[in-house]
Design a protein around this motif. Structure first.
Motif, PDB file in Angstrom:
ATOM      1  N   THR A   1       5.207  45.757  -9.005  1.00  0.00           N
ATOM      2  CA  THR A   1       5.738  44.527  -9.588  1.00  0.00           C
ATOM      3  C   THR A   1       7.182  44.646 -10.046  1.00  0.00           C
ATOM      4  O   THR A   1       8.012  43.783  -9.726  1.00  0.00           O
ATOM      5  CB  THR A   1       4.861  44.098 -10.779  1.00  0.00           C
ATOM      6  OG1 THR A   1       3.521  43.903 -10.322  1.00  0.00           O
ATOM      7  CG2 THR A   1       5.371  42.821 -11.410  1.00  0.00           C
ATOM      8  N   TRP A   2       7.494  45.715 -10.780  1.00  0.00           N
ATOM      9  CA  TRP A   2       8.812  45.712 -11.412  1.00  0.00           C
ATOM     10  C   TRP A   2       9.943  45.910 -10.417  1.00  0.00           C
ATOM     11  O   TRP A   2      11.098  45.587 -10.702  1.00  0.00           O
ATOM     12  CB  TRP A   2       8.869  46.701 -12.569  1.00  0.00           C
ATOM     13  CG  TRP A   2       9.147  48.151 -12.258  1.00  0.00           C
ATOM     14  CD1 TRP A   2       8.604  48.908 -11.281  1.00  0.00           C
ATOM     15  CD2 TRP A   2      10.033  49.006 -12.990  1.00  0.00           C
ATOM     16  NE1 TRP A   2       9.088  50.197 -11.358  1.00  0.00           N
ATOM     17  CE2 TRP A   2       9.967  50.276 -12.395  1.00  0.00           C
ATOM     18  CE3 TRP A   2      10.852  48.832 -14.109  1.00  0.00           C
ATOM     19  CZ2 TRP A   2      10.706  51.371 -12.856  1.00  0.00           C
ATOM     20  CZ3 TRP A   2      11.577  49.922 -14.564  1.00  0.00           C
ATOM     21  CH2 TRP A   2      11.510  51.162 -13.950  1.00  0.00           C
ATOM     22  N   HIS A   3       9.634  46.409  -9.210  1.00  0.00           N
ATOM     23  CA  HIS A   3      10.667  46.511  -8.186  1.00  0.00           C
ATOM     24  C   HIS A   3      11.090  45.137  -7.657  1.00  0.00           C
ATOM     25  O   HIS A   3      12.164  45.012  -7.058  1.00  0.00           O
ATOM     26  CB  HIS A   3      10.176  47.367  -7.014  1.00  0.00           C
ATOM     27  CG  HIS A   3      10.331  48.839  -7.236  1.00  0.00           C
ATOM     28  ND1 HIS A   3       9.501  49.561  -8.063  1.00  0.00           N
ATOM     29  CD2 HIS A   3      11.235  49.737  -6.749  1.00  0.00           C
ATOM     30  CE1 HIS A   3       9.873  50.836  -8.063  1.00  0.00           C
ATOM     31  NE2 HIS A   3      10.916  50.970  -7.284  1.00  0.00           N
ATOM     32  N   LEU A   4      10.247  44.131  -7.860  1.00  0.00           N
ATOM     33  CA  LEU A   4      10.616  42.777  -7.412  1.00  0.00           C
ATOM     34  C   LEU A   4      11.542  42.073  -8.401  1.00  0.00           C
ATOM     35  O   LEU A   4      12.364  41.244  -8.007  1.00  0.00           O
ATOM     36  CB  LEU A   4       9.353  41.925  -7.210  1.00  0.00           C
ATOM     37  CG  LEU A   4       9.595  40.467  -6.759  1.00  0.00           C
ATOM     38  CD1 LEU A   4      10.163  40.436  -5.337  1.00  0.00           C
ATOM     39  CD2 LEU A   4       8.308  39.661  -6.841  1.00  0.00           C
ATOM     40  N   TRP A   5      11.423  42.412  -9.676  1.00  0.00           N
ATOM     41  CA  TRP A   5      12.158  41.655 -10.692  1.00  0.00           C
ATOM     42  C   TRP A   5      13.673  41.645 -10.495  1.00  0.00           C
ATOM     43  O   TRP A   5      14.305  40.595 -10.678  1.00  0.00           O
ATOM     44  CB  TRP A   5      11.809  42.146 -12.092  1.00  0.00           C
ATOM     45  CG  TRP A   5      10.380  41.973 -12.540  1.00  0.00           C
ATOM     46  CD1 TRP A   5       9.699  42.783 -13.384  1.00  0.00           C
ATOM     47  CD2 TRP A   5       9.456  40.908 -12.225  1.00  0.00           C
ATOM     48  NE1 TRP A   5       8.415  42.329 -13.605  1.00  0.00           N
ATOM     49  CE2 TRP A   5       8.247  41.165 -12.901  1.00  0.00           C
ATOM     50  CE3 TRP A   5       9.530  39.769 -11.419  1.00  0.00           C
ATOM     51  CZ2 TRP A   5       7.125  40.332 -12.815  1.00  0.00           C
ATOM     52  CZ3 TRP A   5       8.413  38.933 -11.326  1.00  0.00           C
ATOM     53  CH2 TRP A   5       7.239  39.217 -12.011  1.00  0.00           C
ATOM     54  N   PRO A   6      14.339  42.748 -10.114  1.00  0.00           N
ATOM     55  CA  PRO A   6      15.786  42.650  -9.894  1.00  0.00           C
ATOM     56  C   PRO A   6      16.163  41.637  -8.823  1.00  0.00           C
ATOM     57  O   PRO A   6      17.136  40.899  -8.980  1.00  0.00           O
ATOM     58  CB  PRO A   6      16.173  44.080  -9.477  1.00  0.00           C
ATOM     59  CG  PRO A   6      15.122  44.949 -10.071  1.00  0.00           C
ATOM     60  CD  PRO A   6      13.859  44.137  -9.982  1.00  0.00           C
ATOM     61  N   LEU A   7      15.394  41.599  -7.729  1.00  0.00           N
ATOM     62  CA  LEU A   7      15.694  40.623  -6.685  1.00  0.00           C
ATOM     63  C   LEU A   7      15.481  39.201  -7.183  1.00  0.00           C
ATOM     64  O   LEU A   7      16.233  38.285  -6.821  1.00  0.00           O
ATOM     65  CB  LEU A   7      14.814  40.868  -5.451  1.00  0.00           C
ATOM     66  CG  LEU A   7      15.218  42.018  -4.532  1.00  0.00           C
ATOM     67  CD1 LEU A   7      14.609  43.319  -5.025  1.00  0.00           C
ATOM     68  CD2 LEU A   7      14.772  41.743  -3.092  1.00  0.00           C
ATOM     69  N   LEU A   8      14.455  39.012  -8.004  1.00  0.00           N
ATOM     70  CA  LEU A   8      14.218  37.692  -8.587  1.00  0.00           C
ATOM     71  C   LEU A   8      15.406  37.260  -9.425  1.00  0.00           C
ATOM     72  O   LEU A   8      15.915  36.135  -9.289  1.00  0.00           O
ATOM     73  CB  LEU A   8      12.950  37.745  -9.454  1.00  0.00           C
ATOM     74  CG  LEU A   8      12.631  36.493 -10.272  1.00  0.00           C
ATOM     75  CD1 LEU A   8      12.183  35.354  -9.374  1.00  0.00           C
ATOM     76  CD2 LEU A   8      11.571  36.784 -11.335  1.00  0.00           C
ATOM     77  N   TRP A   9      15.872  38.148 -10.310  1.00  0.00           N
ATOM     78  CA  TRP A   9      17.006  37.824 -11.177  1.00  0.00           C
ATOM     79  C   TRP A   9      18.286  37.607 -10.374  1.00  0.00           C
ATOM     80  O   TRP A   9      19.061  36.689 -10.654  1.00  0.00           O
ATOM     81  CB  TRP A   9      17.204  38.931 -12.210  1.00  0.00           C
ATOM     82  CG  TRP A   9      16.087  39.039 -13.203  1.00  0.00           C
ATOM     83  CD1 TRP A   9      15.292  38.024 -13.659  1.00  0.00           C
ATOM     84  CD2 TRP A   9      15.625  40.223 -13.858  1.00  0.00           C
ATOM     85  NE1 TRP A   9      14.360  38.506 -14.565  1.00  0.00           N
ATOM     86  CE2 TRP A   9      14.555  39.850 -14.712  1.00  0.00           C
ATOM     87  CE3 TRP A   9      16.006  41.563 -13.823  1.00  0.00           C
ATOM     88  CZ2 TRP A   9      13.876  40.771 -15.508  1.00  0.00           C
ATOM     89  CZ3 TRP A   9      15.335  42.484 -14.616  1.00  0.00           C
ATOM     90  CH2 TRP A   9      14.281  42.086 -15.447  1.00  0.00           C
ATOM     91  N   GLN A  10      18.508  38.458  -9.375  1.00  0.00           N
ATOM     92  CA  GLN A  10      19.714  38.313  -8.551  1.00  0.00           C
ATOM     93  C   GLN A  10      19.736  36.976  -7.819  1.00  0.00           C
ATOM     94  O   GLN A  10      20.812  36.422  -7.554  1.00  0.00           O
ATOM     95  CB  GLN A  10      19.798  39.457  -7.540  1.00  0.00           C
ATOM     96  CG  GLN A  10      20.076  40.821  -8.140  1.00  0.00           C
ATOM     97  CD  GLN A  10      20.024  41.915  -7.094  1.00  0.00           C
ATOM     98  OE1 GLN A  10      19.984  41.653  -5.885  1.00  0.00           O
ATOM     99  NE2 GLN A  10      20.022  43.168  -7.546  1.00  0.00           N
TER     100      GLN A  10
END
Length: 449
Positions: A229-238
């Motif tokens: 899950t947490w590997h997706l969060w940077p792409l979401l924020w970007q």
């Protein structure tokens, strides 16, 4: 400290096998909720009001460590006791593995046998705060002598739930791009830079992939736990998205779909992504030269040192120049026993433990990034970056950790739902929109309880 992919701090550095959190996490959250009994997080009182620094006190400290690092904790507790003879600190790991601490704390809240200080993953903060057993440290850390602003903002945010500071960061980290120079040289590719886009990353992953040698351009955990899950969060924020809107899921927005589609294209269309079903394999495969790039944290540097791999570190690929990353800080959570002297003594000890001087004997000594910006000019940090090439890049990359994972009750359940959805997409079993919408539906109840 270290744990596999998302928490390799404790599996690699502490010598543990990775305790993938699996569905037991959801059960633990339910158990913790049952222990709360509807109590709010704190009652507005200062747990340390009336604290007498000269009082004789015995504190219990659950360190979350295994034997090697438990010994360091014991030495530090002894050092503190030598300077404060009236304060005795009893240390123990608290549980067989760090992942088990949440279950142990939950049971302790029911039995009244919980510690004064406990190690905790940052993504437990919301559920621990909701227990009503945490101290409110907001005023304590605001004192200028604490140096709260020296700790990265994302880590400070993770230590805060419901507007109250419930703990102090125990370590800080972030995700960056680690690459194998030999594999890049073999394909005649230029090394990744801090200005790479995800298109650059995808193109390199495709060129690095070689079925004849079982080599993949990159890798991703599809175990469905927080590493997924947490590997997706940077792409979401970007992409301009948010994880939550208040307590409602917002990750299934257009931004979330674009983020997951970026990963899906690499995994499904290009077949240049190794999908790790256990999240224990992709690190060793990178170290052995079978994966060209991984998105990982400073904990990876420990095994890379032993592997003697020629590697480099760059910021995460970005979207339109936005290279935000995610930080996964862990915490020292301070718990309330309705005893002002125990509360005050636990605060004083943690202030001492996380000071720049003592942190060098703890985090830098075991291969973690320093907690405080003021440590960047110390001899200990100079020795750290010499011992762990890439350490400076990870330290600098803390500036790209501009947001934090939500510290709300129910995050653990939501994380599992999102992780399951990501895993389906990367294995070609669902579209990004379908998977994220399903995860949002499943998570809504847990987040609103």
């Amino acid at each position: 400290m270290i744990i596999t992919p998302w928490r390799r701090r404790q599996a690699w550095l502490l010598g543990l096998a990775h305790p993938a959190r699996l569905l037991t996490v959801a059960g633990t959250v339910l158990l913790l909720t049952a222990c709360i009994g509807g109590q709010p997080s704190g009652d507005g009182k200062d747990a340390a009001a009336g604290y007498d620094p000269a009082a004789t006190v015995t504190l219990t400290w659950w360190t979350g460590q295994t034997e090697e690092f438990e010994q360091i904790a014991e030495r530090l507790a002894g050092e503190y006791h030598a300077a404060h003879p009236n304060v005795t600190i009893k240390t123990s790991p608290g549980a067989p593995t760090t992942d088990d601490l949440l279950t142990k704390l939950s049971a302790g809240f029911t039995a009244g046998s919980y510690p004064d200080i406990s190690y905790a993953y940052g993504n437990w903060a919301g559920d621990l705060a909701a227990s009503g057993r945490t101290q409110d440290l907001t005023g304590f850390v605001a004192d200028p002598s604490f140096g709260w602003s020296e700790i990265p903002e994302a880590a400070r945010t993770v230590a805060t739930s419901g507007g109250k500071v419930i703990g102090v960061p125990a370590l800080v980290d972030n995700l960056a791009l680690i690459y194998n120079k030999k594999l890049f040289d073999g394909k005649g590719l230029a090394y990744p830079t801090d200005t790479w886009s995800w298109e650059d990353f995808r193109a390199a992953a495709k060129k690095l992939t070689d079925p004849a040698t079982n080599t993949y351009g990159t890798a991703y955990s599809v175990s469905g736990n927080e590493d997924t899950t947490w590997h997706l969060w940077p792409l979401l924020w970007q992409n301009g998205g948010r994880i939550l809107d208040g307590t409602k899921p917002a990750f299934n927005s257009d931004a979330g779909v674009r983020a997951l589609e970026t990963l899906r294209a690499i995994a499904v269309d290009d077949r240049s992504m190794y999908l790790d079903q256990t999240d224990e394999k992709y690190g060793p495969l990178f170290n052995s030269g079978h994966i060209g790039m991984i998105l990982s944290g400073p904990w990876s540097l420990l095994e890379l040192k032993d592997a003697k791999l020629d590697y480099g570190v760059a910021a995460l690929p970005g979207v339109d120049g936005d290279h935000q990353t995610v930080s996964g800080p862990d915490l020292w959570v301070l718990l309330d026993h309705d005893d002002a002297n125990r509360a005050g003594a636990s605060r004083d000890f943690i202030k001492w433990l996380t000071s720049a001087e003592v942190d060098a004997k703890w985090n830098l000594a075991v291969g973690n990034l320093p907690l405080r910006s003021s440590e960047s000019t110390t001899a200990e940090f100079t020795a750290y970056i010499k011992q762990y090439p890439g350490g400076q890049k990870f330290f600098d990359n803390l500036a790209n950790a501009k947001q934090a994972r939500p510290t709300v009750p129910g995050y653990e359940v939501m994380s599992r739902n999102v992780g399951d959805g990501i895993s389906k997409v990367l294995q070609g079993a669902a579209s990004p929109k379908e998977a994220l919408d399903e995860a949002a539906r499943k998570s809504a109840g847990a987040l609103e309880d």
